[in-house]
Design a protein around this motif. Structure first.
Motif, mmCIF file in Angstrom:
data_model
loop_
_atom_site.group_PDB
_atom_site.id
_atom_site.type_symbol
_atom_site.label_atom_id
_atom_site.label_comp_id
_atom_site.label_asym_id
_atom_site.label_seq_id
_atom_site.Cartn_x
_atom_site.Cartn_y
_atom_site.Cartn_z
ATOM 1 N N LEU A 102 0.837 -1.200 0.000
ATOM 2 C CA LEU A 102 0.000 0.000 0.000
ATOM 3 C C LEU A 102 0.875 1.253 0.000
ATOM 4 N N ALA A 103 1.927 1.204 0.819
ATOM 5 C CA ALA A 103 2.822 2.354 0.854
ATOM 6 C C ALA A 103 3.438 2.595 -0.517
ATOM 7 N N TYR A 104 3.825 1.457 -1.136
ATOM 8 C CA TYR A 104 4.440 1.554 -2.466
ATOM 9 C C TYR A 104 3.452 2.140 -3.467
ATOM 10 N N ALA A 105 2.208 1.660 -3.335
ATOM 11 C CA ALA A 105 1.171 2.122 -4.259
ATOM 12 C C ALA A 105 0.875 3.604 -4.036
ATOM 13 N N LYS A 106 0.839 4.016 -2.767
ATOM 14 C CA LYS A 106 0.584 5.427 -2.472
ATOM 15 C C LYS A 106 1.679 6.310 -3.055
ATOM 16 N N LEU A 107 2.944 5.811 -2.892
ATOM 17 C CA LEU A 107 4.047 6.588 -3.444
ATOM 18 C C LEU A 107 3.927 6.710 -4.949
ATOM 19 N N LEU A 108 3.560 5.599 -5.564
ATOM 20 C CA LEU A 108 3.399 5.610 -7.016
ATOM 21 C C LEU A 108 2.296 6.580 -7.427
ATOM 22 N N ALA A 109 1.188 6.541 -6.659
ATOM 23 C CA ALA A 109 0.071 7.433 -6.978
ATOM 24 C C ALA A 109 0.502 8.894 -6.827
ATOM 25 N N ALA A 110 1.267 9.170 -5.799
ATOM 26 C CA ALA A 110 1.724 10.530 -5.571
ATOM 27 C C ALA A 110 2.636 10.994 -6.701
ATOM 28 N N VAL A 111 3.535 10.084 -7.099
ATOM 29 C CA VAL A 111 4.453 10.453 -8.182
ATOM 30 C C VAL A 111 3.676 10.736 -9.453
ATOM 31 N N LEU A 112 2.739 9.864 -9.734
ATOM 32 C CA LEU A 112 1.953 10.072 -10.948
ATOM 33 C C LEU A 112 1.200 11.396 -10.876
ATOM 34 N N GLY A 113 0.582 11.656 -9.683
ATOM 35 C CA GLY A 113 -0.159 12.920 -9.522
ATOM 36 C C GLY A 113 0.759 14.118 -9.697
ATOM 37 N N TYR A 114 1.910 13.997 -9.102
ATOM 38 C CA TYR A 114 2.856 15.106 -9.226
ATOM 39 C C TYR A 114 3.247 15.328 -10.676
ATOM 40 N N LEU A 115 3.545 14.233 -11.353
ATOM 41 C CA LEU A 115 3.957 14.358 -12.740
ATOM 42 C C LEU A 115 2.877 14.997 -13.596
ATOM 43 N N ILE A 116 1.643 14.520 -13.359
ATOM 44 C CA ILE A 116 0.535 15.040 -14.199
ATOM 45 C C ILE A 116 0.313 16.516 -13.938
ATOM 46 N N ASP A 269 -1.803 -0.895 -20.935
ATOM 47 C CA ASP A 269 -0.427 -1.105 -20.492
ATOM 48 C C ASP A 269 -0.439 -1.877 -19.182
ATOM 49 N N TYR A 270 0.407 -2.880 -19.101
ATOM 50 C CA TYR A 270 0.490 -3.695 -17.880
ATOM 51 C C TYR A 270 1.901 -3.572 -17.334
ATOM 52 N N VAL A 271 1.972 -3.101 -16.132
ATOM 53 C CA VAL A 271 3.286 -2.914 -15.511
ATOM 54 C C VAL A 271 3.296 -3.661 -14.180
ATOM 55 N N LEU A 272 4.109 -4.739 -14.136
ATOM 56 C CA LEU A 272 4.235 -5.500 -12.895
ATOM 57 C C LEU A 272 5.328 -4.861 -12.056
ATOM 58 N N MET A 273 5.007 -4.513 -10.861
ATOM 59 C CA MET A 273 5.956 -3.813 -10.006
ATOM 60 C C MET A 273 6.202 -4.621 -8.734
ATOM 61 N N ASP A 274 7.458 -4.922 -8.518
ATOM 62 C CA ASP A 274 7.887 -5.660 -7.329
ATOM 63 C C ASP A 274 8.267 -4.619 -6.281
ATOM 64 N N THR A 275 7.618 -4.674 -5.144
ATOM 65 C CA THR A 275 7.823 -3.617 -4.148
ATOM 66 C C THR A 275 9.225 -3.646 -3.553
ATOM 67 N N SER A 280 11.664 4.298 -8.142
ATOM 68 C CA SER A 280 12.265 5.159 -9.173
ATOM 69 C C SER A 280 12.724 4.325 -10.358
ATOM 70 N N ASP A 281 13.308 3.167 -10.041
ATOM 71 C CA ASP A 281 13.784 2.314 -11.137
ATOM 72 C C ASP A 281 12.618 1.758 -11.929
ATOM 73 N N ALA A 282 11.662 1.231 -11.194
ATOM 74 C CA ALA A 282 10.529 0.591 -11.863
ATOM 75 C C ALA A 282 9.754 1.606 -12.700
ATOM 76 N N LEU A 283 9.487 2.781 -12.129
ATOM 77 C CA LEU A 283 8.715 3.793 -12.847
ATOM 78 C C LEU A 283 9.535 4.384 -13.987
ATOM 79 N N GLY A 284 10.826 4.552 -13.723
ATOM 80 C CA GLY A 284 11.703 5.084 -14.767
ATOM 81 C C GLY A 284 11.684 4.192 -15.987
ATOM 82 N N GLU A 285 11.765 2.915 -15.749
ATOM 83 C CA GLU A 285 11.717 1.984 -16.866
ATOM 84 C C GLU A 285 10.428 2.136 -17.656
ATOM 85 N N TYR A 286 9.343 2.215 -16.875
ATOM 86 C CA TYR A 286 8.037 2.298 -17.536
ATOM 87 C C TYR A 286 7.941 3.571 -18.372
ATOM 88 N N LEU A 287 8.358 4.692 -17.763
ATOM 89 C CA LEU A 287 8.236 5.961 -18.464
ATOM 90 C C LEU A 287 9.126 5.980 -19.702
#
Lengths: 296, 761
Positions: A102-116, A269-275, A280-287
């Motif tokens: 959940l923490a990982y997901a929240k961070l991801l959501a925050a990053v996405l929100g920030y980026l957008i 798009d399907y992105v499997l993310m290992d917590t 940063s690495d996982a999202l960087g790859e995706y982006l």
């Protein structure tokens, strides 16, 4: 926790976002059609040229008048709305510290929100389990990120996951097409989930599924006698994990394959993310991948 | 099955450990809140049955492992293959069976086989655990438990072993095994061991093969069976198979030809075999250059006896690997005269040539009338009426020639029952009876008197067969028994007996078991039948000795037939003095000596006292133990007391009247001896030559095959201490159980590894 977002992560996300925006702009004047045609670009102000700025943006008229290099800045007006859907069911509670799903997901959501928002697009946030728990309407105001962060901070898992029906609701409510980011462990009825995604795609949204799984769930590395107690139900299984690990991995792979195949079939798009892996690495790859083949 | 350390069985309670651990392990777990329960549920459902099976299999293997360990530490022993309660250190009831047949006296390197056996036995005794017992059994074709009286006295056992001597008997292991079984059953220790010390000669296992195999198999369930091989080097051996006088009747003052039968009983040819005849203080030697494998050769040697009486003769061979069968003793009766009583059933004083005995007498005295007085054979002819029982007293042979039997002499020329009764005793005491039939013979009365009452005849007499004059039967020389005394009539010139035509003869019915047909007619019917009766012999000729039924008396072959038959009947008298080792010597002394003590002087000079006991109204001295070949002499104790002084009346050969009324003349008492203890009655005992016939030893594999199981094979000379201790340990199941424990542990490890291993994706 979100207030301590890693500056490094945000900086990189910003750089990526800038690059993405640059690419999107470049695509608009290049050979490739921009998917964002019709977006208006309005002048905002001038600022002094600094080395590294694109000289194409130098306002030569001002130079003629004042012999000073001045850059023209524009404010873009766009219909890009990123919908961040965060699964905050009890199954997302697995994991300790930063690897907590959940923490990982929240961070991801925050990053996405920030980026957008940082790209001056609108971002919305919806937190759910088997029903909608928090919904923030789309906004591109910088303060919207703060609101998102607060909403994320306040998300507390309560119940089990039921994604499918909620996706249908989203598809019905969002008339304007946009980007939909589903952040979840997807421990749900996969056909129902895929059906919901298909509905979103039918509405013209671009859908990205961030499948958040803990390393334990991917590798099942337990030893000894373990009693597994369900996070979302009362089931308990006492077993020796090494003995069932192969069977578990088979079942997991079947699940992942069904989900990934279903997403690809619906052009999601399907992105499997290992917590256990830094976000940063996982999202960087995706982006990076997305920038290569699509756009943000 | 029993256990040497039964308390260790308590260790089996340790099986609770894996069970407890099994459940304890299940109760000691780590709690993990888990999200992916669906996959977990699927994987558990898929693997539940297999895991449960593996789990219980592992549990079972671990329980089995502990049970087997406890069982192994309890040291189980099984009665089926070993001694209950045996171990290398527990007391042992050991029974040693020594093969004391004379093949054990064979040289095997620097010592004999028996000495090797003694050495091995001594080593085994030395290494027996404390409180062990030993019983020694001497066994050849009979067995004797030698002791010690207290089996726990191992020192005494050693002494008995040291004193063991090979006998002159042949091998048969069954009696020894039977004795051993009895001794083993009396043993108190749980650990029993049977040692058979033998050269493993095939004969010992073949004579009663099935019984020996069965007995050893049953003994193997009672005790551990060791077959201790005492030497197995191939032997070079020749043996004296017998001594046969070449002349019919040995007479004093004449040189007597004796055929010494020498046989090579091995597979190798023997060279330079010297044969010596020792008799009357002289010796005659001849050397056989080569004696082929299995070959029997008759060596003719001569001896001269100056005085009549019983003489000891000995044939001796040069040394070879087996000495006991190199000497062959025989007691020979040398006579000055042979006294024959002829009862003529149809005398004719006026015309002697018409009497039945005319031709018979001429055959008995084939010399001119002037020489009759000095001729060695002195026949006396009497009519049946004149035949008094007392006439038999000094006779060696009686001939009944065409004699009519009757209940009383008042009936005419008939032989009275008193004479017949005396005649039976006469033959029983070792004398000879020759019977010719004829027209005076009534078969029915003969059957009643001589068959039913006295069993003197070898057969019942049937009808008289009367053949047409032109279709007589002939004597058939080819039917002469090759082993009988008429064997010579098969060859030239005596085979001309086949020319003898017979018009009438008496058919025989129901031959006695002891009867032997020596000659037949051409129609297959018996012509001459021999029959042993007591210590004497009866020869029956089914036709007549005159010319009324056959022309035989006037043919040349009649005379040799009479003389050979007479010699045979006389020779039979010495059979009472010649025995094979193991046979029982029975000697009938004078009737008044009933109850008297006699001294038996054995071949080794040992003296024992035996009493003359009365059996069936007659005194008889019985010598049961004739285990060793050589000369046995029986001496009235009174004679021994006076030494070579005045002989007693009983032993001096003076006439005496037995209690049963029979009279014994000088020949019935101990005759005069040459080269022997004066006044002693000699008996020659020869080795049981069946032992020498096949000296081959069986290999371990052959023994196993014949016995139907595998006893422990040891070889005398090997380090038997290693075997005796080590083998006992082998009989525990511990070693095997530990091996099974290892296997189960290995299986447990494999199953555990397979269970813990990630099953293939």
């Amino acid at each position: 926790m979100l207030t301590s977002l890693e500056s490094d992560l945000l900086a990189r996300a910003e750089v990526l976002g800038i690059k993405a925006r640059t690419i999107v702009e470049g695509l608009r004047v290049g050979e490739h059609r921009s998917p964002y045609r019709g977006f208006s670009v309005e002048f905002v102000q001038h600022r002094e040229y600094v080395p590294g700025d694109d000289i194409r943006h130098i306002d030569w008229k001002v130079y003629g008048r004042s012999e000073r290099y001045t850059i023209k800045q524009y404010e873009q007006e766009t219909n890009f709305i990123g919908h961040v859907l965060l699964d905050a069911s009890r199954s997302m509670l697995y994991g300790e510290g930063d690897s907590n799903k959940l923490a990982y997901a929240k961070l991801l959501a925050a990053v996405l929100g920030y980026l957008i928002v940082h790209q001056r697009d609108s971002a919305s946030l919806a937190i759910f389990d088997d029903k909608w728990r928090t919904i923030l309407p789309p906004s591109s105001q910088p303060g919207h990120v703060t609101a998102m962060l607060r909403a994320l901070e306040g998300a507390v898992p309560r119940d089990k996951t039921s994604i499918g029906p909620l996706l249908h609701e989203v598809a019905d409510k969002i008339r304007r097409r946009g980007l939909v980011f589903l952040i979840s462990d997807c421990f749900d009825d996969v056909p129902a989930l895929l059906h919901g995604l298909r509905h979103l795609r039918f509405q013209g949204h671009e859908v990205t599924v961030f499948h958040i799984l803990h390393h334990d769930e991917l590798d099942f590395p337990f030893e000894g006698m373990v009693r597994f107690e369900g996070l979302e139900d009362l089931d308990k299984y006492l077993t020796r994990p090494p003995l069932i690990r192969p069977a578990y991995l088979r079942a997991l792979q079947a699940f992942l394959k069904e989900l990934q195949t279903g997403c690809e079939a619906d052009q999601c798009d399907y992105v499997l993310m290992d917590t256990s892996r830094p976000l940063s690495d996982a999202l960087g790859e995706y982006l990076a991948r997305r920038l290569r083949v699509k756009r943000l | 099955m029993t256990f040497l350390a039964p308390l260790m069985l308590l260790g089996s309670l340790a099986v609770a450990i894996p069970i407890i651990l099994h459940f304890l392990y299940r109760s000691r777990f780590r709690r993990v809140p888990w999200a992916a329960m669906e996959f977990l549920r699927k994987s558990i459902e898929q693997t539940r049955r297999r895991l449960k099976f593996q789990e219980w299999l592992l549990l079972a293997l671990r329980i089995m492992l502990l049970l087997l360990l406890a069982l192994a530490f309890a040291r189980p022993v099984s009665r089926s293959t070993a001694n209950a309660g045996s171990s290398a250190s527990d007391a042992v009831d050991a029974v040693f069976v020594f093969d004391t047949s004379y093949s054990m006296d064979a040289a095997d390197g620097p010592m004999t086989r028996l000495e090797r056996a003694k050495q091995a036995a001594s080593t085994i005794i030395d290494h027996l655990p404390r409180d062990s017992t030993v019983q020694i059994i001497q066994s050849a074709d009979r067995a004797t438990l030698l002791g010690p009286k207290s089996p726990s006295q191992l020192g005494q056992a050693r002494q008995i072993v040291n004193d063991l001597r090979a006998t002159s008997l042949s091998t048969d292991h069954l009696p020894g095994l039977l004795e051993a079984e009895e001794a083993l059953r009396l043993g108190q220790a749980a650990n029993k061991e049977l040692y058979l010390f033998s050269d493993m000669q095939a004969l010992g296992f073949e004579r009663q093969q099935s019984a020996v195999g069965e007995k050893l198999r049953s003994l193997s369930r009672l005790a551990s069976v060791y077959l201790v091989r005492c030497g197995n080097r191939p032997l070079r051996n020749a043996t004296v198979a017998g001594i046969q006088p070449q002349s019919g009747i040995p007479h004093a003052g004449e040189r007597i030809g004796l055929a010494i039968l020498v046989r090579n009983t091995t597979r190798e040819p023997l060279a330079n075999v010297s044969v010596t005849l020792e008799a009357a203080g002289q010796s005659d030697t001849q050397v056989l250059p080569v004696l082929g494998p299995g070959e029997t050769r008759a060596v003719s040697l001569t001896a001269r006896f100056d005085k009549p009486g019983l003489h000891r003769i000995r044939a001796r061979l040069g040394s070879d690997d087996l000495s006991p069968d190199n000497a062959f003793d025989q007691v020979l009766l040398v006579r000055d005269q042979v006294r024959v009583l002829v009862v003529d059933g149809r005398p004719n004083e006026r015309q002697p040539d018409k009497s039945s005995s005319f031709f018979l007498l001429h055959s008995l005295r084939p010399v001119p009338e002037i020489a009759w007085g000095k001729y060695p054979i002195q026949p006396r002819v009497v009519t049946p009426r004149q035949a008094a029982p007392a006439l038999l007293a000094d006779k060696d042979v009686c001939i009944l020639n065409n004699v009519r039997l009757g209940s009383s002499t008042a009936e005419g020329e008939v032989l009275g029952p008193e004479f017949v009764d005396r005649l039976a005793d006469f033959v029983r005491s070792g004398k000879g009876l020759l019977i010719f039939l004829g027209d005076q013979v009534n078969p029915m009365i003969y059957n009643q008197s001589l068959v039913q009452k006295h069993a003197l005849l070898p057969s019942r007499l049937g009808d008289v067969v009367r053949l047409p004059n032109d279709k007589p039967v002939r004597l058939d020389p080819s039917t002469c028994d090759p082993q009988g005394y008429l064997a010579g009539f098969r060859e030239e010139p005596l085979n001309r007996i086949g020319q003898v035509e017979v018009d009438q003869y008496v058919r025989l019915e129901q031959l006695a078991d002891t009867a032997a047909i020596l000659l037949r007619y051409s129609d297959g019917q018996p012509a001459v039948v021999r029959h042993r009766f007591g210590q004497g012999a009866v020869v029956l000729v089914t036709t007549s000795a005159d010319t009324s039924w056959t022309v035989w008396p006037i043919l040349p072959t009649f005379l040799p037939f009479v003389h050979v038959t007479l010699g045979h009947l006389l020779q039979e008298q010495t059979q009472a003095h010649n025995f094979v080792a193991g046979e029982i010597i029975r000697w009938y002394p004078l009737a008044r000596q009933a109850g008297s003590a006699f001294t038996l002087i054995g071949p080794d000079g040992n003296r024992t006292v035996v009493n003359a006991e009365v059996v069936a109204g007659r005194p008889v001295v019985t010598v049961q133990e004739t285990l060793y070949a050589g000369l046995y002499q029986l001496l009235p104790t009174a004679e021994e007391d006076v030494g070579s002084g005045q002989p007693s009346a009983a032993a001096s050969g003076q006439p005496a009247t037995p209690a049963n009324g029979q009279q014994q003349g000088p020949a019935s008492g101990p005759p005069k001896l040459s080269g022997l203890v004066p006044q002693a009655v000699p008996f020659a005992v020869v080795p049981d030559l069946r032992e020498s016939e096949n000296l081959e030893s069986l290999s371990d594999g052959e023994l196993d095959a014949r016995l139907g199981f595998s006893p422990t094979h040891l070889t005398a000379g090997d380090d038997l201490s290693m075997f005796s201790g080590g083998q006992r340990l082998n009989w525990e199941w511990t070693r095997w159980l530990l091996a099974v424990v290892l296997l189960v542990a290995l299986a447990e490890a494999v199953v555990a590894w397979l269970s813990g291993r990630a099953t293939g994706s």
